[in-house]
Design an enzyme around this catalytic site. Structure first.
Site, PDB file in Angstrom:
ATOM      1  N   HIS A   1      24.110  20.682 -12.499  1.00  0.00           N
ATOM      2  CA  HIS A   1      22.763  20.323 -12.056  1.00  0.00           C
ATOM      3  C   HIS A   1      22.054  21.466 -11.332  1.00  0.00           C
ATOM      4  CE1 HIS A   1      19.728  18.655  -9.305  1.00  0.00           C
ATOM      5  NE2 HIS A   1      19.535  17.756 -10.248  1.00  0.00           N
TER       6      HIS A   1
ATOM      7  N   GLU B   1      23.418  10.144 -18.722  1.00  0.00           N
ATOM      8  CA  GLU B   1      22.561  11.311 -18.543  1.00  0.00           C
ATOM      9  C   GLU B   1      23.417  12.409 -17.936  1.00  0.00           C
ATOM     10  OE1 GLU B   1      19.849  13.892 -15.921  1.00  0.00           O
ATOM     11  OE2 GLU B   1      21.651  12.771 -15.431  1.00  0.00           O
TER      12      GLU B   1
ATOM     13  N   HIS C   1      23.664   7.936 -14.323  1.00  0.00           N
ATOM     14  CA  HIS C   1      23.100   9.222 -13.916  1.00  0.00           C
ATOM     15  C   HIS C   1      24.214  10.235 -13.643  1.00  0.00           C
ATOM     16  CE1 HIS C   1      20.576  11.646 -10.861  1.00  0.00           C
ATOM     17  NE2 HIS C   1      20.109  11.916 -12.069  1.00  0.00           N
TER      18      HIS C   1
HETATM   19  O1  G3P Z   1      17.032  13.056 -16.114  1.00  0.00           O
HETATM   20  C1  G3P Z   1      16.773  12.256 -15.020  1.00  0.00           C
HETATM   21  C2  G3P Z   1      17.142  12.897 -13.715  1.00  0.00           C
HETATM   22  O2  G3P Z   1      18.447  13.384 -13.800  1.00  0.00           O
HETATM   23  C3  G3P Z   1      16.215  14.008 -13.339  1.00  0.00           C
HETATM   24  O3  G3P Z   1      16.442  14.542 -12.059  1.00  0.00           O
HETATM   25  O4  G3P Z   1      17.376  16.207 -10.504  1.00  0.00           O
HETATM   26  O5  G3P Z   1      18.731  14.241 -11.126  1.00  0.00           O
HETATM   27  O6  G3P Z   1      18.333  16.052 -12.777  1.00  0.00           O
HETATM   28  P1  G3P Z   1      17.769  15.300 -11.596  1.00  0.00           P
HETATM   29 MG    MG Z   2      19.395  15.191 -14.448  1.00  0.00          MG
END
Ligand code: G3P
Ligand code: MG
Length: 248
Positions: A57, A42, A15
């Site tokens: 983000h 990701e 992540h």
């Molecule tokens: O793409 C999965 C996840 O990253 C979505 O939530 O807020 O971490 O971008 P966020």
């Molecule tokens: Mg994300």
């Protein structure tokens, strides 16, 4: 049962590149993810005010840099002067904000797949979706695995579909909508990416029976990860790279 779409990705997804071990959405994070054996990352992508695609983000730079204010109001040159590493730890002081192009080149060169989350600045949903998809088509030309494009912003997915229909898409949802099937059809998605709190064996089975893949964010408890993987989930996004990781 329905035939499932191609899913050439590991079920363990790092992540924001490096999870909590490195400043999110930076090249340093990508190196940490690679060191931990992850083969898909990701990360979140948006446009600077002068239309450079960058990894970030939040809407504002405050949390992850030494700057202040909305990213939408800053040029790439302004963003490039900020320190996106010190907020995490001194070891990463001076880490710059990466461009999408630089991260794409890094991942392709290192045989790492990408889940590119389109995270538009407010009001720029369609243009960001189109810009990411067009850039991705170029940057991944000839690559072994296509990037998976995902977004909470349905306008961004629609724009990505229009400009690069061949790239796989996933619909990200905060809450699973009753009409998830219709939405997956509408944006010609291969997957539904859900909050892990909503993951049940029944939902995973229903999504598979409908002919789609399903992944869940953010899974940081190893027992929960084991359970979701046992239920047959296609991907878990994790921040805990040292604990929840592919077998060596
Ligand atoms: O793409 C999965 C996840 O990253 C979505 O939530 O807020 O971490 O971008 P966020
Ligand atoms: Mg994300």
């Amino acid at each position: 049962t329905a035939k499932l779409p191609s899913w050439p990705y590991s079920r363990y997804i790092a992540h924001r590149g490096g999870g909590r071990l490195a400043p999110e959405n930076t090249l340093a994070a990508m190196r940490v993810g690679a060191q931990h054996g992850f083969t898909i990352f990701e990360y979140d992508v948006k446009l600077s005010s002068d239309n450079v695609l960058v990894l970030m983000h939040d809407d504002n730079v405050d949390r992850t840099s030494n700057g202040k204010g909305p990213a939408a109001a800053k040029t790439f040159a302004e963003l490039a002067q900020l320190d996106f590493g010190s907020w995490h730890s001194a070891a990463y002081a001076g880490e710059p904000l990466p461009t999408f192009a630089a991260v794409a080149r890094y991942t392709v060169a290192n045989n790492i797949a990408s889940n590119v989350e389109i995270k538009p600045c407010p009001g720029r949903e369609a243009e960001t979706g189109a810009a990411v998809a067009l850039a991705a088509r170029q940057l991944w030309q000839g690559a072994a695995k296509p990037p998976l494009l995902s977004s909470f912003a349905e306008e961004a997915l629609q724009a990505a579909l229009e400009v690069a229909p061949e790239l796989p898409r996933a619909l990200l949802v905060e809450k699973v909508p009753a009409d998830w099937r219709e939405r997956l059809v509408k944006y010609q998605c291969v997957a539904l990416n859900i909050n892990q709190k909503d993951a049940t064996r029944e939902l995973i089975d229903a999504v598979h029976a409908a002919g789609y893949r399903i992944a869940a964010w953010t899974v940081n408890d190893p027992e929960r990860a084991r359970l979701l993987l046992d239920w047959g989930i296609d991907g878990i996004f994790t921040d805990e790279l040292a604990v929840i990781r592919p077998a060596a």
